[in-house]
Enzyme design. Structure first.
Site, PDB file in Angstrom:
ATOM      1  CG  LEU A  16      -1.917  -1.076   1.431  1.00 11.09           C
ATOM      2  CD1 LEU A  16      -2.624  -0.909   2.779  1.00 11.09           C
ATOM      3  CD2 LEU A  16      -2.924  -1.032   0.289  1.00 11.09           C
ATOM      4  CG  ASP A  60       1.459  -3.219   2.915  1.00  7.67           C
ATOM      5  OD1 ASP A  60       2.287  -2.298   2.813  1.00  7.67           O
ATOM      6  OD2 ASP A  60       0.443  -3.303   2.200  1.00  7.67           O
ATOM      7  CD  GLU A  65       5.671   0.732  14.593  1.00 10.22           C
ATOM      8  OE1 GLU A  65       5.572   1.336  13.515  1.00 10.22           O
ATOM      9  OE2 GLU A  65       6.274   1.179  15.556  1.00 10.22           O
ATOM     10  CG  ASP A  66       1.517  -0.781  10.927  1.00 12.11           C
ATOM     11  OD1 ASP A  66       1.612   0.139  11.757  1.00 12.11           O
ATOM     12  OD2 ASP A  66       1.961  -0.704   9.769  1.00 12.11           O
ATOM     13  NE  ARG A  85      -0.144  -3.698   6.681  1.00 14.52           N
ATOM     14  CZ  ARG A  85       0.726  -3.087   7.469  1.00 14.52           C
ATOM     15  NH1 ARG A  85       0.698  -1.787   7.599  1.00 14.52           N
ATOM     16  NH2 ARG A  85       1.644  -3.782   8.122  1.00 14.52           N
ATOM     17  NE  ARG A 130      -4.085   2.645   6.583  1.00 10.71           N
ATOM     18  CZ  ARG A 130      -2.958   2.097   6.112  1.00 10.71           C
ATOM     19  NH1 ARG A 130      -2.236   1.300   6.883  1.00 10.71           N
ATOM     20  NH2 ARG A 130      -2.569   2.341   4.879  1.00 10.71           N
ATOM     21  CG  HIS A 160       0.810   4.674  11.084  1.00  9.59           C
ATOM     22  ND1 HIS A 160       1.565   3.856  10.272  1.00  9.59           N
ATOM     23  CD2 HIS A 160      -0.424   4.099  11.138  1.00  9.59           C
ATOM     24  CE1 HIS A 160       0.825   2.837   9.854  1.00  9.59           C
ATOM     25  NE2 HIS A 160      -0.389   2.970  10.357  1.00  9.59           N
ATOM     26  CB  CYS A 247       7.117   0.209   9.836  1.00  8.67           C
ATOM     27  SG  CYS A 247       6.955   1.947   9.648  1.00  8.67           S
TER      28      CYS A 247
END
Ligand code: CIR
Length: 253
Positions: A16, A60, A65-66, A85, A130, A160, A247
């Site tokens: 993305l 991704d 981290e996300d 994701r 997000r 973010h 990330c």
């Protein structure tokens, strides 16, 4: 300290991005940068690196981290704001579950770990495109059990919260001038770098060392002057997919 990372998938060029990069992502170069990052984590003192295999169905997936937030010995598995994701969390959950107490969240809550910045016993969470109010509420509920309080920060103009700031030790944050609401980090020591060096505001620090995005010598000098030993990491390919240094890992301190 444990560091969970995930390899760069062959499909990474389809990750993305808010704007298509001028040059397409070079996956082999991204892999070399990722390997340099992992070596940088070791240099920081991350002695236990868990390297998860990539999944080509998840372009991704290297941005681990996300997928989870870890604080004071417990983990909250995120529900990423981008539907494409959401499947990324399973592998990270499995890696964390054998190491720490794991908690989950359900829709409509959404939260990306990139919006979560831990400073001592405060967890700043960006409300962004997000991460929504339900996601923040769930984090508040989970982390209250370990004495961590959650502070919401409005994020506008960035993907973010940590696209524009990151912790430097337990009492300082680095941020790029003018990217956050003025009172976002009231009472916290702030090291401000110029807005044009914004990419360097996302760094990974531990002990007395910090990994800083290459190509920002003025920002690196400021961080060094604050007493940190710096190692520059080239993040050009990650940046094409709106990624940065934090990330690429979930750190269990
Ligand atoms: C995304 O848009 O979700 C990824 N291409 C970039 C995620 C970067 N993650 C982070 O800043 N924590």
């Amino acid at each position: 300290m444990i560091g969970i990372v995930r390899q760069v998938p062959s499909s990474f060029a389809s990750a993305l991005c808010a704007e298509l990069p001028a040059e397409p992502i070079d996956v082999e170069r991204a892999r070399a940068q990722h390997a340099d990052y992992v070596s940088g984590l070791r240099w920081l003192g991350v002695d236990d690196i868990v390297e998860l295999p990539a999944d080509d169905a998840m372009p991704d997936c290297c941005f681990v981290e996300d997928t989870a937030v870890v604080a004071h010995g417990i983990a909250l598995i995120a529900r990423p704001g981008a539907p494409s994701r959401r499947a990324e969390t399973a592998a990270v959950r499995a890696a964390l579950a054998s190491r720490v107490d794991v908690h989950d969240m359900a829709g409509p809550a959404t939260l990306d770990g990139g919006d979560c910045l831990l400073l001592g016993d405060r967890l700043y969470i960006g409300r962004s495109g997000r991460t929504n109010a339900d996601g923040i509420a769930r984090a508040r509920e989970v982390f209250a059990r370990v004495g961590v309080s959650v502070i919401e920060v409005a994020v506008t103009g960035a993907l973010h919260l940590k696209s524009v700031c990151s912790p430097l030790g337990d009492d300082t944050i680095v941020t790029a001038r003018g990217t956050l609401p003025p009172d976002a980090f009231a009472g916290v020591r702030v090291l401000e770098i110029t807005r044009s060096d914004c990419a360097a505001a996302n760094l990974v620090a531990h002990g007395s060392r910090a990994l800083v995005a290459a190509g920002h010598p003025a920002a690196a000098d400021q961080i060094a002057a604050a007493g940190w030993e710096i190692r520059a990491i080239d993040t050009s390919e990650m940046r094409k997919a709106d990624g940065a240094l934090t990330c690429l890992s979930v750190l269990v301190r």
